[in-house]
Design an enzyme around this catalytic site. Structure first.
Site, PDB file in Angstrom:
ATOM      1  N   MET A  19      -3.464   3.993  10.084  1.00 58.15           N
ATOM      2  CA  MET A  19      -4.074   5.233   9.566  1.00 58.15           C
ATOM      3  C   MET A  19      -4.993   5.827  10.615  1.00 58.15           C
ATOM      4  O   MET A  19      -5.722   5.101  11.285  1.00 58.15           O
ATOM      5  CB  MET A  19      -4.895   4.915   8.313  1.00 58.15           C
ATOM      6  CG  MET A  19      -4.103   4.249   7.215  1.00 58.15           C
ATOM      7  SD  MET A  19      -5.101   4.072   5.734  1.00 58.15           S
ATOM      8  CE  MET A  19      -4.010   3.041   4.736  1.00 58.15           C
ATOM      9  N   ASP A  56      -0.238  -1.104   7.929  1.00 58.96           N
ATOM     10  CA  ASP A  56      -0.597   0.280   7.635  1.00 58.96           C
ATOM     11  C   ASP A  56      -1.464   0.860   8.744  1.00 58.96           C
ATOM     12  O   ASP A  56      -2.620   0.478   8.904  1.00 58.96           O
ATOM     13  CB  ASP A  56      -1.376   0.337   6.316  1.00 58.96           C
ATOM     14  CG  ASP A  56      -0.468   0.108   5.120  1.00 58.96           C
ATOM     15  OD1 ASP A  56       0.544   0.821   5.013  1.00 58.96           O
ATOM     16  OD2 ASP A  56      -0.772  -0.782   4.308  1.00 58.96           O
ATOM     17  N   MET A 100       6.114   6.487  -1.467  1.00 62.47           N
ATOM     18  CA  MET A 100       4.726   6.138  -1.791  1.00 62.47           C
ATOM     19  C   MET A 100       4.522   6.278  -3.299  1.00 62.47           C
ATOM     20  O   MET A 100       4.806   7.335  -3.870  1.00 62.47           O
ATOM     21  CB  MET A 100       3.744   7.063  -1.065  1.00 62.47           C
ATOM     22  CG  MET A 100       3.654   6.876   0.432  1.00 62.47           C
ATOM     23  SD  MET A 100       3.348   5.194   0.975  1.00 62.47           S
ATOM     24  CE  MET A 100       1.748   4.857   0.220  1.00 62.47           C
ATOM     25  N   SER A 127       1.115  -6.222   2.357  1.00 62.82           N
ATOM     26  CA  SER A 127       0.416  -5.238   3.175  1.00 62.82           C
ATOM     27  C   SER A 127      -0.893  -5.840   3.677  1.00 62.82           C
ATOM     28  O   SER A 127      -1.788  -6.170   2.889  1.00 62.82           O
ATOM     29  CB  SER A 127       0.107  -3.988   2.354  1.00 62.82           C
ATOM     30  OG  SER A 127      -0.835  -3.211   3.068  1.00 62.82           O
ATOM     31  N   HIS A 133       3.896  -5.875   6.231  1.00 66.62           N
ATOM     32  CA  HIS A 133       3.700  -4.417   6.195  1.00 66.62           C
ATOM     33  C   HIS A 133       2.352  -4.078   6.845  1.00 66.62           C
ATOM     34  O   HIS A 133       1.301  -4.561   6.416  1.00 66.62           O
ATOM     35  CB  HIS A 133       3.733  -3.965   4.737  1.00 66.62           C
ATOM     36  CG  HIS A 133       3.666  -2.484   4.540  1.00 66.62           C
ATOM     37  ND1 HIS A 133       4.771  -1.666   4.605  1.00 66.62           N
ATOM     38  CD2 HIS A 133       2.622  -1.669   4.268  1.00 66.62           C
ATOM     39  CE1 HIS A 133       4.420  -0.424   4.370  1.00 66.62           C
ATOM     40  NE2 HIS A 133       3.109  -0.381   4.173  1.00 66.62           N
ATOM     41  N   ASP A 145       5.766   1.542  -2.072  1.00 71.93           N
ATOM     42  CA  ASP A 145       4.474   1.138  -1.522  1.00 71.93           C
ATOM     43  C   ASP A 145       3.342   1.731  -2.344  1.00 71.93           C
ATOM     44  O   ASP A 145       3.188   2.958  -2.413  1.00 71.93           O
ATOM     45  CB  ASP A 145       4.404   1.643  -0.076  1.00 71.93           C
ATOM     46  CG  ASP A 145       3.149   1.199   0.661  1.00 71.93           C
ATOM     47  OD1 ASP A 145       2.368   0.411   0.104  1.00 71.93           O
ATOM     48  OD2 ASP A 145       2.976   1.648   1.811  1.00 71.93           O
ATOM     49  N   GLY A 146       2.561   0.829  -2.972  1.00 67.51           N
ATOM     50  CA  GLY A 146       1.353   1.264  -3.661  1.00 67.51           C
ATOM     51  C   GLY A 146       1.324   0.861  -5.120  1.00 67.51           C
ATOM     52  O   GLY A 146       2.184   1.266  -5.904  1.00 67.51           O
ATOM     53  N   HIS A 198       4.024   1.078   9.069  1.00 66.17           N
ATOM     54  CA  HIS A 198       3.981   2.310   8.281  1.00 66.17           C
ATOM     55  C   HIS A 198       2.950   3.229   8.926  1.00 66.17           C
ATOM     56  O   HIS A 198       1.746   2.983   8.822  1.00 66.17           O
ATOM     57  CB  HIS A 198       3.598   1.917   6.832  1.00 66.17           C
ATOM     58  CG  HIS A 198       3.357   3.067   5.912  1.00 66.17           C
ATOM     59  ND1 HIS A 198       2.741   2.909   4.688  1.00 66.17           N
ATOM     60  CD2 HIS A 198       3.648   4.389   6.013  1.00 66.17           C
ATOM     61  CE1 HIS A 198       2.663   4.080   4.079  1.00 66.17           C
ATOM     62  NE2 HIS A 198       3.194   4.992   4.862  1.00 66.17           N
ATOM     63  N   MET A 207       0.753   6.225   9.078  1.00 67.03           N
ATOM     64  CA  MET A 207       0.123   7.326   8.337  1.00 67.03           C
ATOM     65  C   MET A 207      -0.737   8.083   9.327  1.00 67.03           C
ATOM     66  O   MET A 207      -1.968   8.043   9.291  1.00 67.03           O
ATOM     67  CB  MET A 207      -0.706   6.762   7.170  1.00 67.03           C
ATOM     68  CG  MET A 207       0.161   6.333   6.006  1.00 67.03           C
ATOM     69  SD  MET A 207      -0.677   5.185   4.903  1.00 67.03           S
ATOM     70  CE  MET A 207      -0.402   3.659   5.798  1.00 67.03           C
ATOM     71  N   GLY A 238      -3.565   6.013   1.933  1.00 63.35           N
ATOM     72  CA  GLY A 238      -4.930   5.941   2.470  1.00 63.35           C
ATOM     73  C   GLY A 238      -5.684   4.683   2.087  1.00 63.35           C
ATOM     74  O   GLY A 238      -6.497   4.200   2.868  1.00 63.35           O
ATOM     75  N   GLY A 257      -0.140  -5.228  -1.509  1.00 67.27           N
ATOM     76  CA  GLY A 257      -1.354  -5.629  -0.796  1.00 67.27           C
ATOM     77  C   GLY A 257      -2.260  -6.408  -1.708  1.00 67.27           C
ATOM     78  O   GLY A 257      -2.301  -7.648  -1.691  1.00 67.27           O
TER      79      GLY A 257
HETATM   80  C1  DX5 Z   1      -1.639   2.757   1.154  1.00 71.11           C
HETATM   81  C2  DX5 Z   1      -0.834   1.794   1.976  1.00 71.11           C
HETATM   82  C3  DX5 Z   1      -0.303   0.657   1.211  1.00 71.11           C
HETATM   83  C4  DX5 Z   1      -1.340  -0.226   0.580  1.00 71.11           C
HETATM   84  C5  DX5 Z   1      -0.747  -0.908  -0.617  1.00 71.11           C
HETATM   85  O1  DX5 Z   1      -1.859   3.906   1.887  1.00 71.11           O
HETATM   86  O2  DX5 Z   1       0.257   2.432   2.585  1.00 71.11           O
HETATM   87  O3  DX5 Z   1       0.579  -0.130   2.004  1.00 71.11           O
HETATM   88  O4  DX5 Z   1      -1.846  -1.175   1.449  1.00 71.11           O
HETATM   89  O5  DX5 Z   1      -1.736  -1.627  -1.232  1.00 71.11           O
HETATM   90  P1  DX5 Z   1      -1.673  -2.046  -2.760  1.00 71.11           P
HETATM   91  O6  DX5 Z   1      -0.453  -2.888  -2.933  1.00 71.11           O
HETATM   92  O7  DX5 Z   1      -2.945  -2.789  -2.959  1.00 71.11           O
HETATM   93  O8  DX5 Z   1      -1.588  -0.771  -3.562  1.00 71.11           O
HETATM   94 ZN    ZN Z   2       1.855   1.177   3.494  1.00 74.08          ZN
END
Ligand code: DX5
Ligand code: ZN
Length: 222
Positions: A43, A41, A143, A14, A39, A181-182, A72, A74, A148, A203
């Site tokens: 937002m 993100d 998730m 990510s 990936h 994810d997360g 992704h 959000m 976020g 990430g």
């Molecule tokens: C959170 C994101 C994730 C995030 C994951 O809202 O959708 O993709 O970047 O990060 P890590 O792996 O650090 O939890």
């Molecule tokens: Zn994500």
């Protein structure tokens, strides 16, 4: 999907955890380390309390890498912008079930453009919400933190939620990939894959690793 035809676990770094000022190098480094897909993100500060980037970033990244992009969204009412992200070069485009009253038509729009579509659920959303759209999803994203922010702790009950999604996949659409994810780490990745995940987003774990190539190799072998 049976154990015999199970593919190798895919790894999706990510870029939320990357240095945004050096994005192209960061993506090239993850490619070099063996990542399968990047990936991204997106937002909007409304659906989630954080803002990242939009379609301009996706199209600029697309020009500089041949890695597939897992976008992704959000964002609130993703139907407003799905076409813009398709045009920008998303290879996978996932939208949150909580963010729209037009989940199925938006997934169908994405799919009809020739890229992969997927539905996402946040930790407090019942997996049952996905039953209706599951047959058309190429990807279902669970998730395992509240969306976020990167670097949060994995919510343990995501394991049983993933197992429930796997049962749904076996019943409704054996071709759908299950993504998580997360909070994925070297410590919990094996249990997550055992629960049914095909794609691990990571990430913080990858971008802060001294040797991300070793972590990716370990994830691939799960
Ligand atoms: C959170 C994101 C994730 C995030 C994951 O809202 O959708 O993709 O970047 O990060 P890590 O792996 O650090 O939890
Ligand atoms: Zn994500």
């Amino acid at each position: 999907m049976t154990t015999e035809n199970k593919h190798r676990t895919m790894v999706a770094p990510s870029i939320l955890s990357a240095d945004f000022g050096r994005m192209n190098e960061e993506i090239a480094r993850m490619k070099q380390c063996g990542a399968d897909i990047i990936h991204c993100d997106v937002m909007d500060g409304i659906f989630v309390p954080n803002i990242t980037f939009g379609f301009k970033m996706i199209s600029d990244i697309k020009k500089k890498t041949d890695m597939p992009l897992d976008v992704h969204l959000m964002i609130d009412k993703p139907e407003r912008y799905a076409q813009r992200f398709i045009d920008a070069g998303a290879d996978w485009l996932t939208i949150h079930a909580e963010a729209t009253s037009e989940l199925i038509p938006t997934l169908e729009l994405i799919k009809s453009s020739g890229i992969k579509c997927g539905a996402v659920i946040s930790p407090d959303t019942s997996v049952r919400v996905l039953r209706e759209c599951f047959p058309i999803c190429d990807i279902v994203l669970l998730m395992s933190v509240y969306p976020g922010f990167g670097g949060q702790k994995f919510i343990e009950r995501s394991l049983e939620r993933m197992t429930a999604l796997k049962a749904m996949r076996d019943e409704l659409n054996e071709n759908a990939l299950l993504e998580i994810d997360g909070g994925v780490t070297a410590e919990n990745a094996a249990a997550i894959v055992r629960a049914g995940a095909d794609v691990l987003v990571a990430g913080n774990t990858l971008f802060s690793a001294a040797h991300p190539e070793k972590v990716i190799e370990e994830f691939h072998a799960l």
